[in-house]
Design an enzyme around this catalytic site. Structure first.
Site, PDB file in Angstrom:
ATOM      1  N   ASP A 127     -21.463 -21.063  19.347  1.00 51.18           N
ATOM      2  CA  ASP A 127     -21.135 -19.882  20.137  1.00 51.18           C
ATOM      3  C   ASP A 127     -21.763 -18.660  19.468  1.00 51.18           C
ATOM      4  O   ASP A 127     -21.497 -18.386  18.295  1.00 51.18           O
ATOM      5  CB  ASP A 127     -19.620 -19.714  20.219  1.00 51.18           C
ATOM      6  CG  ASP A 127     -19.198 -18.707  21.267  1.00 51.18           C
ATOM      7  OD1 ASP A 127     -19.920 -17.713  21.475  1.00 51.18           O
ATOM      8  OD2 ASP A 127     -18.138 -18.907  21.882  1.00 51.18           O
ATOM      9  N   THR A 176     -30.089 -30.384  24.137  1.00 51.63           N
ATOM     10  CA  THR A 176     -28.668 -30.273  24.464  1.00 51.63           C
ATOM     11  C   THR A 176     -28.495 -29.564  25.804  1.00 51.63           C
ATOM     12  O   THR A 176     -29.412 -28.892  26.286  1.00 51.63           O
ATOM     13  CB  THR A 176     -27.893 -29.487  23.384  1.00 51.63           C
ATOM     14  OG1 THR A 176     -28.253 -28.110  23.465  1.00 51.63           O
ATOM     15  CG2 THR A 176     -28.161 -30.028  21.986  1.00 51.63           C
TER      16      THR A 176
END
Length: 165
Positions: A71, A144
């Protein structure tokens, strides 16, 4: 949801992988993917990686650390929540074997810059990139979901590979 980790496990069955996450649906999905692929080299730790590093891992017990698309906490007042900080690296260094690689990847430019600065400044890590900057994307790092979303938005992905000295 564990897709990239399951892919890494399938691609390198001789390497044990310890995945750490607080998101239990992702943990379950990862274990299901690994089971369906016949991968026996995946373990999951439920919880905060900081607690795991501080309290549960023996010194020099890890061959590497991979932090892909954490994040970015883009708001300035939240930057203190970013994972790659000097204090986190202080916890990581003792549990890594000498020569172990810390591999980070992000598509958030300001976070990439912070990661490079923090890792470069830490005395227990050395940049493996000859120019002291970002590394080329290694072939072993799978794409990803977060990376794909960033690429769709035109973001540039930065890989950082630092060795534990």
């Amino acid at each position: 949801m564990g897709e990239a980790t399951a892919q890494m496990a399938a691609d390198d069955p001789g390497t044990g992988i310890l995945a750490v996450d607080v998101h239990t649906p992702g943990q379950g999905n990862l274990l299901g993917l690994a089971d369906r692929a016949g991968s026996t080299n995946v373990r999951v730790a439920n919880g905060d990686a900081v607690i795991l590093l501080r309290e549960m891992l023996a010194p020099e017990s890890l061959d590497g650390l991979r932090v892909y698309f954490p994040d970015p906490w883009p708001k300035a007042r939240h930057h203190k929540r970013r994972l790659i900080q000097p204090e986190f690296l202080d916890l990581v260094a003792p549990v890594l074997k000498p020569g172990a690689i810390v591999h980070c990847a992000t598509d958030w430019e300001p976070y990439a810059e912070q990661m490079l600065e923090v890792l470069t400044a830490h005395p227990r890590f050395e940049n493996t990139a000859a120019d002291g900057g970002y590394a080329p994307r290694p072939a072993f790092r799978p794409l990803t979901r977060f990376e794909g979303q960033g690429l769709d938005k035109g973001h540039v992905v930065h890989d950082l590979l630092f060795a534990r000295v």
